[in-house]
Structures are given as C-alpha cells and as structure tokens.
Design an enzyme around this catalytic site. Sequence first.
Site, PDB file in Angstrom:
ATOM      1  N   ASP A 102       0.436  -1.053   0.080  1.00  0.00           N
ATOM      2  CA  ASP A 102      -0.046   0.066  -0.315  1.00  0.00           C
ATOM      3  C   ASP A 102       0.738   1.585  -0.259  1.00  0.00           C
ATOM      4  O   ASP A 102       2.122   1.171   0.767  1.00  0.00           O
ATOM      5  CB  ASP A 102      -0.718   0.636   1.066  1.00  0.00           C
ATOM      6  N   ASP A 204      -3.171   4.626  -2.543  1.00  0.00           N
ATOM      7  CA  ASP A 204      -4.381   4.892  -1.187  1.00  0.00           C
ATOM      8  C   ASP A 204      -5.017   6.011  -2.249  1.00  0.00           C
ATOM      9  O   ASP A 204      -4.910   7.479  -2.505  1.00  0.00           O
ATOM     10  CB  ASP A 204      -4.025   5.374  -0.090  1.00  0.00           C
ATOM     11  N   HIS A 328     -10.912  -3.798   3.203  1.00  0.00           N
ATOM     12  CA  HIS A 328     -11.108  -2.977   4.871  1.00  0.00           C
ATOM     13  C   HIS A 328     -11.832  -1.542   4.311  1.00  0.00           C
ATOM     14  O   HIS A 328     -12.344  -1.492   6.232  1.00  0.00           O
ATOM     15  CB  HIS A 328      -9.309  -2.478   5.236  1.00  0.00           C
ATOM     16  N   ASP A 329     -12.573  -1.067   3.814  1.00  0.00           N
ATOM     17  CA  ASP A 329     -13.174   0.103   4.473  1.00  0.00           C
ATOM     18  C   ASP A 329     -14.779  -0.591   4.624  1.00  0.00           C
ATOM     19  O   ASP A 329     -15.115   0.599   4.566  1.00  0.00           O
ATOM     20  CB  ASP A 329     -12.736   1.177   3.242  1.00  0.00           C
TER      21      ASP A 329
HETATM   22  C1  GLC Z   1      -8.081   4.844   1.923  1.00  0.00           C
HETATM   23  C2  GLC Z   1      -7.904   3.820   2.891  1.00  0.00           C
HETATM   24  C3  GLC Z   1      -8.806   3.948   4.172  1.00  0.00           C
HETATM   25  C4  GLC Z   1      -8.129   5.116   5.105  1.00  0.00           C
HETATM   26  C5  GLC Z   1      -8.156   6.369   3.988  1.00  0.00           C
HETATM   27  C6  GLC Z   1      -7.099   7.251   4.048  1.00  0.00           C
HETATM   28  O1  GLC Z   1      -9.541   5.207   1.802  1.00  0.00           O
HETATM   29  O2  GLC Z   1      -8.467   2.662   2.022  1.00  0.00           O
HETATM   30  O3  GLC Z   1      -8.521   2.962   4.830  1.00  0.00           O
HETATM   31  O4  GLC Z   1      -8.967   5.408   5.877  1.00  0.00           O
HETATM   32  O5  GLC Z   1      -8.346   6.370   2.584  1.00  0.00           O
HETATM   33  O6  GLC Z   1      -5.829   7.270   4.473  1.00  0.00           O
END
Ligand code: GLC
Length: 534
Positions: A102, A204, A328-329
Amino acid sequence: MTESDKYLWWQKGIIYQIYPRSFQDSNNDGVGDLPGLKSRLEHLQWLGVDAIWVSPIYESPMADFGYDISDYSSVHPLFGSLQDFDDLLDEVHTRGMKLILDLVPNHSSDQHPWFLESRASLDNPKRDWYIWKDAADHGGVPNNWLSVFGGPAWEWDQRTQQYYYHAFLKEQPDLNWRNPDLRRAMLDVMRFWLAKGVDGFRVDVMWHMIKDDEFRDNPPNPDYQPHQATYERLIPVHSTDQPEVHEIVRMMREVMDQYRDRVLIGEIYLPVQRLVKYYGDDNREAHLPFNFQLLSIPWEPQRLFSVIEEYESALPAGGWPNWVLGNHDQPRLISRIGREQAKIAAMLLLTLRGTPTIYYGEEIGMRDVAIPPDEIQDPQGLNMPGLNLSRDPGRTPMQWDESSWSGFSRVRPWLRVSHDFARVNVKSQKPDAFSMLNFYRKLIDLRRKEPALHAGTYKSVFADRQVLSFVREAAGTRFLIVLNLSHRPCSFHPENFSTHGIVEISTEPERDGLSVVGLLSLSGDEGLIIRLKN
Ligand code: GLC
C-alpha cells in the site's frame, strides 16, 4: 506461445488483500505482524492466489491504523522490522507469489518530520509540502470542503496562523503534489521499495491527490440523506478528480516502468466513465484503477448485467479490467448480500474477465462482527457515532482454527474475534469438500488452468429477474456461467443458445461432472460453470 503466455502476472493472477493487523500475530501482543503473515503464506499458496496486497505496515501513530504514515521507508515495530519485511518478501517470492504494498501519497501523519517542519514556520522550506491557507476574509475556514471522516477539512494552526487541509483526519494532513520537491521525495519512496523487489503498489485515494488550485467551494449534494456521512453533503468536484491528477499518475507509472513487471493499482471511487480515465492516454497511467462496482450496486441480475456491459465497453483499448468483492473499508460481502449468495458472488468474481481481488476471510465466509460501541476503534466510526459507519466489523482477526482467539493470537486481539470462529475457520473447512474454502480453491484452480477464464473474451448471454449468464472463451474452449441470484428455483433456456456441456463446477457439488443439455433447472442460490460442447 500459448494464449495465456501473452498476459502478465497481474492480468492472469488473483490478488488477495491482507489487513496486517488482523492476519496473524506472532509475538502475542494481540496485533498481527509480518512474521505472523509469513507463517501463513502456506495457506495462500494452497488456496492458489498469485499476489498479496498488504495494507500499510509503515511507522505510524495509528490514528487511522497505518494510513497515517510518519516514515515512508520503515516498518512499524508492531509489525516487525525492515529485516522481517525482507524475509517476508523473499518467502513470498520463493513460493512463486508477488507482494504489493500500500502506498499512501495523498497525506502523511501529522507526526511525519516533513509536517513537523512544515508547520514550524511560514518560511520553512517544507511549508509548501502541505496545503496551507489563510483564513477567509470574514475569518473562519478558507472554503467549505469537508473531511471524509466528518467535520470541516481545515485545521487551524495557532502558531503560524493558517489553516491546513486534511481530506481525512486532522492527523492526516494532505501533501501538496503541486510542489516539485514533494513529488521527488514521494517518487523516491516508491523507488526505495521497488529496489527491494516489491511487485507493485496499491495507491491510496489516488483520485484525491491534487486539488483545485483556486480552492473553490464544493457545491451541495441535492441527494444527500441524513443517514449518510456528513462528507456526502457536498459533491467534491473541486477537491477530488482534478485534471492535473493524471500527470501525477503518469509520473508514478514512469517510475514503475523503470523496473520489470511491476503493477500500479489505484484506489479510486468514481463513476465508470471517470474511473477509466485513470488508465491514461495510451494506458500510460494506472495498470488497474480498482473497479469497486460490486461493492455497492444492488445485487440484481439485470443491474449486474448492465454494469458489466457498461464497464467492458468503457475500457480503453488495451486497458485490463478488474473486479473487487471486498476490502477493509466496506462491510464484508456476506453482510452485504447474505450468506446464501456468497458462493454465487465468488463464482462471479472468479469467472469475470479481469483481475479479481479477494479480501482476507472471504474464502471462509467471514462475516462482519458486531463490535460494541465501547470497543470501536475506527476513527470513521468514532467521529460519526450513530451512523453505523465504523469499519471495524470487517477488520476482525482471521479465523484460522477453533483454539482461543481463533488461532490468530494467544492473547486478546485488538478487535474481538467473531462468535462463530469455532465453526467458521480454515482448519475445519479444509477437510470438508463442500466448504466455502474448498469452493474458492476449486474456482481458483479452474481459473488458473483455463485460459478462457483468466484471459478469454467475455460475452453476455442473458439476464432476467433471477438469472445472470455469460460466456468466457479462448482458443475454442467455451464456458457458460449461469448464476441464480435469487433464493427461488429458476430455469434457464435462452433462445438460440445451446447449453449442451458438462458441469465443471456447481455451487452444489453433487452436480459437478454431470452432462447438461437444453433447459437448465437451477435451485435457489445455485450457480453453474458449464464447459460447452463445440
Ligand atoms: C483509503 C483507505 C482507508 C483510509 C483512507 C485514508 O480509503 O483504504 O482505509 O482510511 O484511505 O487514508
């Protein structure tokens, strides 16, 4: 050269996402780590996935569980050391798999030395590495932009008397991608990991990376509903998806292209027509702008049919498709569409054209875990209480076996383990030929073996209120996929289409290997992959 030799690993392969806090704890502190992850590679190899994408493992104060990075070239001690990372990478490669990291270039932690310098004074050389603005003329925030995690996106800095912009938490200030020194520094971060041998990045919030240079107000969203996150009140036309973002993605891609066989994936939540722009002119941007449509559309055959068609026809020439079932979101797959349809979803994901991404635990049918309010950890849940927006339920420890804490750890984990872990776990499902785990493995195996499935063409056949069907084909081999998305039985017999063939995989394994011809009768929640006779 066979048909499938023409395709690269990230086109033919299957990606498996690991949320490292929750995969395997090796040092009994209740949090997953890299040596733990390494000890579980066996499972992934057995399952047959090609690549793992690991959510952030870098130094971080953990305000957003690692998506707030305070050193981009390090490993957080919770997860291990750089040596542990090198060992993991070696082991992944020895097992013939790939590792995708990531990368979080849109924002850092407010504890990153870059930000500490930036906020130190107005004339600090790193001041411009972040987005600072004076208060509006009448006082108050510079514009109406909102934070994804609730509240305004601007934080006042007492010492230097300016606001800084944060699309997420105030502990996650946005970096200024208009600044050439910042660009260089972040591209160097990419080179650091690429030189170590990582096989790619999942970038991201790629569509957030650059903002309107006039910082115009975002317009209100007329469709906003009170149950939605406050961020949804406005349409983020000026704070996201700016034309200049494409230049940045191109620069990132140029870095990737200096190394062999790496993949650049973008996290992008946008409508299809704008999403596909991230492939870039002549495919010079992201290899895979993540296609998240399966995460949010209603689970209806006709809807899926048109979404697949629209996506297929929106792809630029040479743009490789991809599909995602969970991350994971989002709430877990089973908590979105129900347990009965989970195998149908797996069959869909693993037979569609394009790279599939599986989220850890999907292969055993893990479901969202109820987290009592006083145990909520996720800032999105904590900042907007009452809206049920916490992402914790989908991030609970992997369920390996029936021992306490599901074999994840020997101590109480950072998030509670599902009640059902003694029933729903890898160990108990392995010997069970009818389990979700073996179903995934069978699908993965077939997809890997059959060029029609990992590289072939896609042709839609039919959809009504119950059934979705399509054909995948390569070098004369044709598979018909028929999915009953309803709980009721149905029949399938489209005009001018021969169903004559052999059931290669059914969600009801009693039918595997049977010949079929003419009208097909399907049980509720049944799916079939049929190898058609020529
Ligand atoms: C992305 C990630 C998420 C995070 C956000 C801010 O959407 O997948 O988990 O909270 O970015 O970094």
